[in-house]
Scaffold this active site. Structure first.
Site, PDB file in Angstrom:
ATOM      1  N   LYS A 197      -3.034  -2.647   7.599  1.00 42.61           N
ATOM      2  CA  LYS A 197      -2.114  -1.563   7.934  1.00 42.61           C
ATOM      3  C   LYS A 197      -1.010  -2.040   8.875  1.00 42.61           C
ATOM      4  CE  LYS A 197      -3.344   2.431   6.900  1.00 42.61           C
ATOM      5  NZ  LYS A 197      -4.484   3.228   7.160  1.00 42.61           N
ATOM      6  N   CYS A 213     -24.454  24.673  28.306  1.00 43.25           N
ATOM      7  CA  CYS A 213     -25.773  25.208  28.664  1.00 43.25           C
ATOM      8  C   CYS A 213     -26.169  24.919  30.103  1.00 43.25           C
ATOM      9  CB  CYS A 213     -26.837  24.681  27.702  1.00 43.25           C
ATOM     10  SG  CYS A 213     -27.214  22.941  27.967  1.00 43.25           S
ATOM     11  N   TYR A 263      -2.336   0.573 -10.053  1.00 44.02           N
ATOM     12  CA  TYR A 263      -2.846  -0.613  -9.357  1.00 44.02           C
ATOM     13  C   TYR A 263      -4.350  -0.822  -9.526  1.00 44.02           C
ATOM     14  CZ  TYR A 263      -3.657   3.074  -5.910  1.00 44.02           C
ATOM     15  OH  TYR A 263      -4.020   4.235  -5.310  1.00 44.02           O
ATOM     16  N   CYS A 310     -29.605  23.856  24.300  1.00 50.13           N
ATOM     17  CA  CYS A 310     -28.149  23.902  24.400  1.00 50.13           C
ATOM     18  C   CYS A 310     -27.592  24.567  23.144  1.00 50.13           C
ATOM     19  CB  CYS A 310     -27.577  22.496  24.546  1.00 50.13           C
ATOM     20  SG  CYS A 310     -25.773  22.495  24.606  1.00 50.13           S
ATOM     21  N   LYS A 342       0.864  -1.185   0.000  1.00 51.04           N
ATOM     22  CA  LYS A 342       0.000   0.000   0.000  1.00 51.04           C
ATOM     23  C   LYS A 342       0.900   1.234   0.000  1.00 51.04           C
ATOM     24  CE  LYS A 342      -4.028   1.989   2.272  1.00 51.04           C
ATOM     25  NZ  LYS A 342      -3.538   3.365   2.349  1.00 51.04           N
ATOM     26  N   CYS A 355     -23.848  20.123  31.507  1.00 48.10           N
ATOM     27  CA  CYS A 355     -23.247  20.491  30.237  1.00 48.10           C
ATOM     28  C   CYS A 355     -22.415  21.764  30.406  1.00 48.10           C
ATOM     29  CB  CYS A 355     -24.356  20.719  29.208  1.00 48.10           C
ATOM     30  SG  CYS A 355     -23.754  21.416  27.673  1.00 48.10           S
ATOM     31  N   CYS A 396     -25.751  15.742  26.897  1.00 50.28           N
ATOM     32  CA  CYS A 396     -26.418  16.917  27.443  1.00 50.28           C
ATOM     33  C   CYS A 396     -27.899  16.768  27.132  1.00 50.28           C
ATOM     34  CB  CYS A 396     -25.851  18.162  26.761  1.00 50.28           C
ATOM     35  SG  CYS A 396     -26.900  19.591  26.897  1.00 50.28           S
ATOM     36  N   ASP A 429       2.140   4.964   0.098  1.00 47.69           N
ATOM     37  CA  ASP A 429       1.657   6.131   0.829  1.00 47.69           C
ATOM     38  C   ASP A 429       1.885   7.400   0.016  1.00 47.69           C
ATOM     39  OD1 ASP A 429       0.570   7.616   2.812  1.00 47.69           O
ATOM     40  OD2 ASP A 429       2.248   7.443   4.196  1.00 47.69           O
TER      41      ASP A 429
HETATM   42  S1  IVH Z   1      -6.880  -0.023  -4.377  1.00 47.03           S
HETATM   43  C1  IVH Z   1     -11.485   0.618  -4.483  1.00 47.03           C
HETATM   44  N1  IVH Z   1      -4.308  -0.539  -4.188  1.00 47.03           N
HETATM   45  O1  IVH Z   1      -4.834   3.614  -0.492  1.00 47.03           O
HETATM   46  C2  IVH Z   1     -10.068   0.396  -4.090  1.00 47.03           C
HETATM   47  N2  IVH Z   1      -5.105   1.467  -3.184  1.00 47.03           N
HETATM   48  O2  IVH Z   1      -6.737   3.656   1.702  1.00 47.03           O
HETATM   49  C3  IVH Z   1      -9.118   1.391  -4.652  1.00 47.03           C
HETATM   50  N3  IVH Z   1      -3.369   2.854  -2.177  1.00 47.03           N
HETATM   51  O3  IVH Z   1      -7.235   5.619  -2.064  1.00 47.03           O
HETATM   52  C4  IVH Z   1      -7.790   1.430  -4.018  1.00 47.03           C
HETATM   53  N4  IVH Z   1      -1.671   1.538  -2.671  1.00 47.03           N
HETATM   54  O4  IVH Z   1      -4.732   6.028  -2.617  1.00 47.03           O
HETATM   55  C5  IVH Z   1      -5.305   0.315  -3.875  1.00 47.03           C
HETATM   56  N5  IVH Z   1      -2.070  -1.106  -4.154  1.00 47.03           N
HETATM   57  C6  IVH Z   1      -3.044  -0.263  -3.848  1.00 47.03           C
HETATM   58  C7  IVH Z   1      -2.799   0.946  -3.145  1.00 47.03           C
HETATM   59  C8  IVH Z   1      -3.869   1.785  -2.825  1.00 47.03           C
HETATM   60  C9  IVH Z   1      -2.039   2.680  -2.108  1.00 47.03           C
HETATM   61  C10 IVH Z   1      -4.084   4.011  -1.616  1.00 47.03           C
HETATM   62  C11 IVH Z   1      -5.064   4.668  -2.548  1.00 47.03           C
HETATM   63  C12 IVH Z   1      -6.404   4.510  -1.876  1.00 47.03           C
HETATM   64  C13 IVH Z   1      -6.010   4.376  -0.447  1.00 47.03           C
HETATM   65  C14 IVH Z   1      -7.069   3.682   0.375  1.00 47.03           C
END
Ligand code: IVH
Length: 739
Positions: free
Chosen positions: A328, A436, A240, A463, A131, A433, A457, A133
């Site tokens: 993550k 209020c 991707y 409020c 993934k 609260c 509240c 960044d």
């Molecule tokens: S797929 C409908 N693949 O992560 C799914 N996203 O948290 C579309 N990202 O908005 C996303 N690497 O900006 C996909 N290999 C990967 C990715 C990836 C980074 C980002 C992307 C997405 C975000 C979601």
């Protein structure tokens, strides 16, 4: 912009100095907002920024008469840039759900098997990808020529950054002849860590702006007004995903990546096809180890169901695909000292304790505030009533552990008793609260037999915090979205007694003089105090007065433009507990018109055992909690009055069926008995995609019953009401889909 050192204690400022400093703070903070929100390029840390805002607040508290109309305390966030043209995504760019632990990944795959009606052991191959960044970008090629490059924006519309995208070497401007005529390739724009470090060093040496991390650097660079500047930044791109496609070159995610690679895009070489969940988790661990040595930042691994036909069947829930998830990397944790606890009162009256921390850097970002969730959480009690953190409570002065993961609000996850100051006392959660003064209660939940963890509240519209938050929500972007009408205006008009309920906004034109007066008086009061403070008479000019009058006129026009509104926006705008954007859309689609909706909700509120309530509860995607919240809202006479008053002012457009052309659009369908080709959940999702409403019980309002083997009482009900009954094969034939 110079970063002014302000050393004088606020209480020893003269009024003149205070007025001068507030003016400087207003423009300085506005500039930081602009850099942060619009340029993705903050030049101060969160701590420095918060310190400026705090100083502004303190001075305003001492000199309330000097609060400026443009004070940062009256403003939340900044507007989006508006520098680039808007591009509507034909296929929305949605986001991903998150998993943090292996269990959640296992559950993700279990959910998929259940949805698809597969056995627990059935193979579901996934593609596992790092993934990246960075920020996502959609590239549209028409006749194999790059036509439009658009940022994600809110997922439905982004910014047109075509000229800038063309300058990236990784982005082909032409595709080879084997590519279809219409192609949208999506991926991530990013920057290598080394390039980032080097450029930041260079910029700092030149006295220019620096960026907090490669992601911000990439985002800022892609959104430069001058493409030459973008060209000078070493931005890269990994493909991707895709959006609109005239023809599909493959029928799997892995095949698609290969094809996209052949068209000239970079696809991540590390991505791996995994046949089992163990393979996928092993990939995650391998990548976690390699992470530090990779040339670019990654924040996890994305798993995607490989077969595209399965992706298609799985579809989306709200803004996330059922067929993909982001696993993550663990959140970062750091210790700091808890300086204080503030209470925020939200739109629904919920009191949220917010930790004020000794500023600390967590994962490259300075954190100064963190959520403490609720009263029990502070006292070491979890949602289920069981002890958390071994039952340790959190006290002001304590050394605490702050955790920050991705874009989630930082949290306090632990406390170090060894460092507790001897005089630290348990925190007393407010009984009234803070805004209020109404009593604060924790409702008793009959289902769980426990008190709600959220303290509320009881002031309701009495409020000011709740009334104002409700109105701010009402005019917000996904609701009525009234231009030039934000928190600042709501605050001022509410304080002047001009608006109490949403309908009042639409009758403002009848009180134009009062409105002008309110706007004017607010300015005058501030100006007079400034005069007194500075001893300088201001130049009164008529044009200033005219300008403000013109502003009022503009605002009234903007309000009038919103007298017609889409049904789902209207429902969302009401600010009913548990009714977010997605639920509002479901309700709009299910009830079609606001009249039908109000009638059904009023009936549901009057009798929670009756048909109306049962039908509401049976709508796919509407849980018991949302159904109860709707009934609670409609059970309140003052809510019904406020709604009626609002409906007298605005026109709510009927909902559009999702697929108006489908043979079941607008129909109410009930599935019963055993379905063999698809799970019940998939059947519901499919029917809803085709614009049908899926109900749980058969009534005279039902249009169609799809019955599998073993159907019982619902089949009888269908006969009783004379409702058409078909089997699963008949369903596929009717909607023209292949099982
Ligand atoms: S797929 C409908 N693949 O992560 C799914 N996203 O948290 C579309 N990202 O908005 C996303 N690497 O900006 C996909 N290999 C990967 C990715 C990836 C980074 C980002 C992307 C997405 C975000 C979601």
């Amino acid at each position: 912009m110079s970063h002014v050192l302000r050393t004088k204690p606020p209480e020893s400022l003269t009024a003149e100095e205070a007025a001068e400093e507030l003016a400087a703070l207003a423009s300085e903070i506005a500039e930081h907002d602009r850099r942060y929100y619009q340029d993705d390029a903050p030049i101060v840390s969160d701590a420095e920024y918060d310190a400026l805002r705090r100083r502004n607040d303190v001075i305003e508290a001492i000199f309330p008469g000097l609060v400026r109309p443009d004070s940062p305390s009256r403003r939340v966030g900044a507007t989006p840039t508006g520098r680039f043209a808007k591009v509507t995504h034909r296929v929305p760019m949605l986001s991903l759900g998150n998993a943090f632990a292996d269990d959640e990944v296992i559950e993700f795959l279990r959910r998929i098997r259940r949805f698809l009606g597969l056995g627990d052991e059935a193979a579901v191959d996934v593609m596992a990808e790092p993934k990246i960044d960075g920020l996502s970008l959609s590239l549209r090629y028409e006749d194999r020529v790059l036509a439009v490059a658009a940022t994600r924006g809110d997922g439905y519309a982004g910014e047109n950054v075509t000229a800038n995208a063309r300058t990236l070497p990784d982005i082909p401007t032409r595709l080879p002849k084997e590519a279809p005529d219409l192609v949208e390739v999506r991926g991530e724009v990013y920057l290598n860590k080394a390039d980032f470090a080097e450029l930041n060093r260079k910029f700092a040496a030149e006295g220019g702006r620096t960026y907090a991390n490669p992601r911000n650097f990439a985002a800022g660079s892609l959104r430069m007004l001058d493409p030459k500047v973008t060209a000078s930044r070493p931005l890269r791109f990994f493909a991707y995903a895709w959006g609109e496609m005239q023809a599909m070159p493959a029928d799997t995610q892995s095949g698609m990546l290969e094809a996209i690679g052949h068209w000239g895009f970079k696809v991540n070489e590390l991505s791996r096809h995994c046949a089992t969940i163990d393979d996928a988790l092993a990939f995650y661990r391998e990548i976690a180890v390699r992470r530090a040595k990779l040339p670019y930042d990654i924040d996890g691994v994305v798993y995607k169901v490989d077969r595209l036909d399965l992706q298609q069947r799985l579809g989306f829930v709200s803004r996330e695909p059922r067929w993909a998830i982001a696993h993550k990397f663990p959140a970062e944790r750091v210790e700091t000292v808890l300086r204080g606890i503030d209470i925020q009162v939200g739109r629904t009256g919920a009191l949220t304790p917010v930790a004020r921390l000794e500023p600390v850097t967590v994962g490259g970002v300075v954190v100064q505030n963190a959520t403490l969730h609720n009263e029990d959480y502070i006292h070491g009690i979890g949602m289920d009533g069981e002890p958390i953190r071994g039952g340790k409570d959190i006290r002001i002065g304590d050394t605490v552990t702050v955790q920050r993961a991705g874009d989630v609000i930082p949290q306090i996850v632990d406390v170090d008793l060894g460092q507790r100051p001897p005089d630290a006392r348990p925190y007393d959660f407010p009984k009234v609260c803070p805004v209020c003064g109404s009593a604060v209660v924790r409702e008793f939940n009959e289902k769980t037999g426990k008190h709600d963890s959220v303290a509320r509240c009881t002031g309701g519209l009495v409020c000011d915090a709740q009334a104002v938050e409700k109105l701010i929500h009402f005019v917000s972007r996904l609701a009525f979205d009234i231009e030039g009408f934000g928190a600042k205006q709501i605050d001022a008009f509410h304080a002047a007694g001009l608006i109490r309920t949403p309908a009042d906004i639409f009758t403002l034109h009848a009180r134009k003089d009062a409105l002008r007066k309110a706007v004017f008086e607010q300015r005058e009061a501030a100006a007079v105090l400034r005069e007194e403070a500075t001893g300088k008479k201001r130049q009164k000019s008529l044009s200033e007065e005219e300008r403000q009058f013109a502003n009022v006129d503009k605002l009234l026009v903007a309000i009038d433009e919103r007298r017609r509104i889409a049904f789902h926006r209207f429902v969302y705008a009401l600010g009913i507990r548990h009714i977010g954007e997605t639920t509002a859309k479901l309700l709009a689609r299910s009830y079609g018109t606001v009249e039908a909706f109000v009638e059904a909700m009023t009936a549901a509120a009057a009798d929670r055992e009756g048909d109306a309530f049962r039908e509401l509860d049976a709508i796919a995607g509407i849980g018991d909690t949302a159904a109860e919240a709707l009934a609670d809202f409609f059970a309140e006479p003052h809510n019904r009055d406020a709604l009626a008053a609002l409906l007298a002012e605005v026109t709510v457009e009927p909902a559009e069926a999702v697929d108006a052309g489908s043979p079941v659009a607008g129909k109410t369908v009930v599935f019963t008995g055993t379905l063999e080709k698809m799970s019940r959940e998939e059947a519901k999702a499919m029917a809803e995609r085709l614009g049908a409403k899926v109900a749980g019980s058969v009534s005279k309002k039902t249009d169609l019953v799809v019955a599998g083997p073993g159907a019982g009482s619902k089949l009888k009900d269908a006969e009783k009401h004379g409702v058409q009954v078909i089997d699963e094969a008949g369903w596929f034939e009717l909607v023209g889909a292949k099982p």
